[in-house]
Design a protein around this motif. Structure first.
Motif, mmCIF file in Angstrom:
data_model
loop_
_atom_site.group_PDB
_atom_site.id
_atom_site.type_symbol
_atom_site.label_atom_id
_atom_site.label_comp_id
_atom_site.label_asym_id
_atom_site.label_seq_id
_atom_site.Cartn_x
_atom_site.Cartn_y
_atom_site.Cartn_z
ATOM 1 N N ARG A 1 0.841 -1.199 0.000
ATOM 2 C CA ARG A 1 0.000 0.000 0.000
ATOM 3 C C ARG A 1 0.882 1.257 0.000
ATOM 4 N N THR A 2 1.960 1.222 0.797
ATOM 5 C CA THR A 2 2.883 2.354 0.841
ATOM 6 C C THR A 2 3.619 2.515 -0.480
ATOM 7 N N ARG A 3 4.078 1.408 -1.057
ATOM 8 C CA ARG A 3 4.779 1.479 -2.342
ATOM 9 C C ARG A 3 3.873 2.020 -3.435
ATOM 10 N N LEU A 4 2.602 1.620 -3.437
ATOM 11 C CA LEU A 4 1.657 2.139 -4.423
ATOM 12 C C LEU A 4 1.489 3.647 -4.292
ATOM 13 N N GLN A 5 1.425 4.127 -3.056
ATOM 14 C CA GLN A 5 1.284 5.568 -2.835
ATOM 15 C C GLN A 5 2.516 6.327 -3.285
ATOM 16 N N LEU A 6 3.696 5.698 -3.144
ATOM 17 C CA LEU A 6 4.935 6.356 -3.542
ATOM 18 C C LEU A 6 5.174 6.291 -5.050
ATOM 19 N N LYS B 1 -16.285 -14.092 6.265
ATOM 20 C CA LYS B 1 -16.171 -15.271 5.418
ATOM 21 C C LYS B 1 -15.040 -15.200 4.406
ATOM 22 N N ASN B 2 -14.694 -13.994 3.940
ATOM 23 C CA ASN B 2 -13.671 -13.910 2.896
ATOM 24 C C ASN B 2 -12.905 -12.595 2.950
ATOM 25 N N PHE B 3 -11.847 -12.562 2.158
ATOM 26 C CA PHE B 3 -10.968 -11.398 2.056
ATOM 27 C C PHE B 3 -10.749 -11.155 0.562
ATOM 28 N N VAL B 4 -11.087 -9.951 0.088
ATOM 29 C CA VAL B 4 -11.057 -9.661 -1.344
ATOM 30 C C VAL B 4 -10.265 -8.399 -1.602
ATOM 31 N N ILE B 5 -9.380 -8.475 -2.588
ATOM 32 C CA ILE B 5 -8.577 -7.318 -2.991
ATOM 33 C C ILE B 5 -8.842 -7.026 -4.459
ATOM 34 N N ASP B 6 -9.138 -5.769 -4.751
ATOM 35 C CA ASP B 6 -9.290 -5.302 -6.132
ATOM 36 C C ASP B 6 -8.357 -4.110 -6.341
ATOM 37 N N LEU B 7 -7.484 -4.251 -7.311
ATOM 38 C CA LEU B 7 -6.516 -3.196 -7.606
ATOM 39 C C LEU B 7 -6.608 -2.833 -9.085
ATOM 40 N N LYS B 8 -6.726 -1.543 -9.343
ATOM 41 C CA LYS B 8 -6.654 -1.030 -10.715
ATOM 42 C C LYS B 8 -5.421 -0.131 -10.792
ATOM 43 N N LEU B 9 -4.506 -0.463 -11.702
ATOM 44 C CA LEU B 9 -3.213 0.213 -11.771
ATOM 45 C C LEU B 9 -2.982 0.693 -13.188
ATOM 46 N N ASN B 10 -2.776 2.000 -13.337
ATOM 47 C CA ASN B 10 -2.480 2.560 -14.658
ATOM 48 C C ASN B 10 -0.988 2.492 -14.912
ATOM 49 N N TYR C 1 2.864 5.072 -7.573
ATOM 50 C CA TYR C 1 1.702 5.346 -8.429
ATOM 51 C C TYR C 1 0.702 6.223 -7.659
ATOM 52 N N PRO C 2 1.101 7.418 -7.246
ATOM 53 C CA PRO C 2 0.266 8.221 -6.341
ATOM 54 C C PRO C 2 -1.109 8.579 -6.891
ATOM 55 N N ALA C 3 -1.213 8.809 -8.196
ATOM 56 C CA ALA C 3 -2.506 9.176 -8.784
ATOM 57 C C ALA C 3 -2.919 8.184 -9.861
ATOM 58 N N LYS C 4 -2.323 6.994 -9.810
ATOM 59 C CA LYS C 4 -2.552 6.034 -10.879
ATOM 60 C C LYS C 4 -3.019 4.677 -10.366
ATOM 61 N N HIS C 5 -3.576 4.640 -9.174
ATOM 62 C CA HIS C 5 -4.055 3.352 -8.681
ATOM 63 C C HIS C 5 -5.302 3.528 -7.822
ATOM 64 N N GLN C 6 -6.110 2.491 -7.823
ATOM 65 C CA GLN C 6 -7.278 2.413 -6.957
ATOM 66 C C GLN C 6 -7.243 1.048 -6.267
ATOM 67 N N LEU C 7 -7.159 1.072 -4.960
ATOM 68 C CA LEU C 7 -7.069 -0.167 -4.187
ATOM 69 C C LEU C 7 -8.269 -0.285 -3.261
ATOM 70 N N THR C 8 -8.984 -1.402 -3.392
ATOM 71 C CA THR C 8 -10.146 -1.669 -2.545
ATOM 72 C C THR C 8 -9.949 -3.003 -1.845
ATOM 73 N N ILE C 9 -10.124 -3.008 -0.536
ATOM 74 C CA ILE C 9 -10.002 -4.232 0.253
ATOM 75 C C ILE C 9 -11.317 -4.484 0.981
ATOM 76 N N GLN C 10 -11.899 -5.661 0.739
ATOM 77 C CA GLN C 10 -13.129 -6.060 1.416
ATOM 78 C C GLN C 10 -12.799 -7.170 2.400
ATOM 79 N N ASP C 11 -13.178 -6.970 3.625
ATOM 80 C CA ASP C 11 -12.849 -7.928 4.681
ATOM 81 C C ASP C 11 -14.087 -8.195 5.517
ATOM 82 N N ASN C 12 -14.537 -9.439 5.502
ATOM 83 C CA ASN C 12 -15.668 -9.809 6.349
ATOM 84 C C ASN C 12 -15.393 -11.157 7.012
#
Length: 234
Positions: free
Chosen positions: A203-208, A223-232, A210-221
């Motif tokens: 998460r820190t490396r992405l901010q350093l 039953k499951n753990f889901v990561i969605d990353l969009k990287l330009n 790709y500061p304006a070129k990524h979208q990171l979503t983490i869903q945690d409940n």
């Protein structure tokens, strides 16, 4: 006829001195700005190097554990796993030191890592891996994706129960889309089941990087753990 008065004595010298001082101040300000920029770049390089140093031993520890498990079982696949580890470490040591690497090499690294995990887990985990899109002429920061996948195997797998991991990597023009899903399983340290140091580092490396070129979503409940990353990657 309009008459211009002659400047008082010393005016030219005063003006010259003033311009000289202005030039000196501007030059000094530019040097300070340049030094600050270099300092920030050095700080960034140091921080990224530190983050990479945290990620690599973590990967090595997990992989050696996998091979150790095969050796304990006296599996015929132990030699193949050692060869695969050699290939993985060659990538980490030789290629990953660069700021950017060819995307197809990073994908190959991920595939090899997953194959090595399959050696250890056999049929106790169902792994659904999909890779699609044009990877040619694309570059990416090395080891920027692997921690999300490591996390799924570390916290979503228990050899004593059936587990499921889904990994999808899609390239759409200049965008890379990563989806990682793992179900929650019973582990020895349930307080750590939502991810570890690898995800925080990434998460820190992405901010350093790709500061304006990524979208990171983490869903945690529960039953499951889901990561969605969009990287330009452009």
């Amino acid at each position: 006829m309009m008459r211009f008065e002659k400047p008082p004595a010393g005016f030219d010298n005063s003006q010259t001195l003033f311009l000289f001082l202005v030039g000196l101040v501007v030059s000094f300000a530019l040097k300070i700005n340049d030094r600050l920029k270099r300092s920030e770049q050095e700080k960034l390089h140091t921080e990224l190097s530190f983050l990479k140093a945290q990620i690599n031993p973590h990967f090595l520890f997990n992989t050696l554990n996998s091979i150790y498990s095969l050796a304990i079982e006296k599996s015929d696949r132990t030699a193949d796993a050692v060869v695969m580890l050699s290939s993985l470490m060659r990538y980490v040591i030789r290629d990953a030191k660069e700021s950017l690497v060819p995307l197809h090499k990073e994908i190959e690294y991920i595939k090899n890592y997953i194959s090595l995990q399959k050696f250890r887990l056999d049929d106790t985990v169902l792994i659904d891996l999909k890779v699609d899109g044009n990877f040619l002429n694309k570059q990416i920061a090395p080891l920027i994706l692997i921690s999300f996948i490591e996390n799924a195997f570390k916290y979503g797998v228990n050899p004593e129960q059936q587990s499921f991991i889904k990994i999808a990597i899609l390239i759409n023009h200049d965008d890379l889309i990563l989806h990682v899903y793992n179900g929650k399983v019973r582990i020895n340290h349930p307080e750590e089941s939502t991810g570890g140091i690898g995800i925080n580092n990434t998460r820190t490396r992405l901010q350093l990087l790709y500061p304006a070129k990524h979208q990171l979503t983490i869903q945690d409940n529960n039953k499951n753990f889901v990561i969605d990353l969009k990287l330009n990657l452009a």
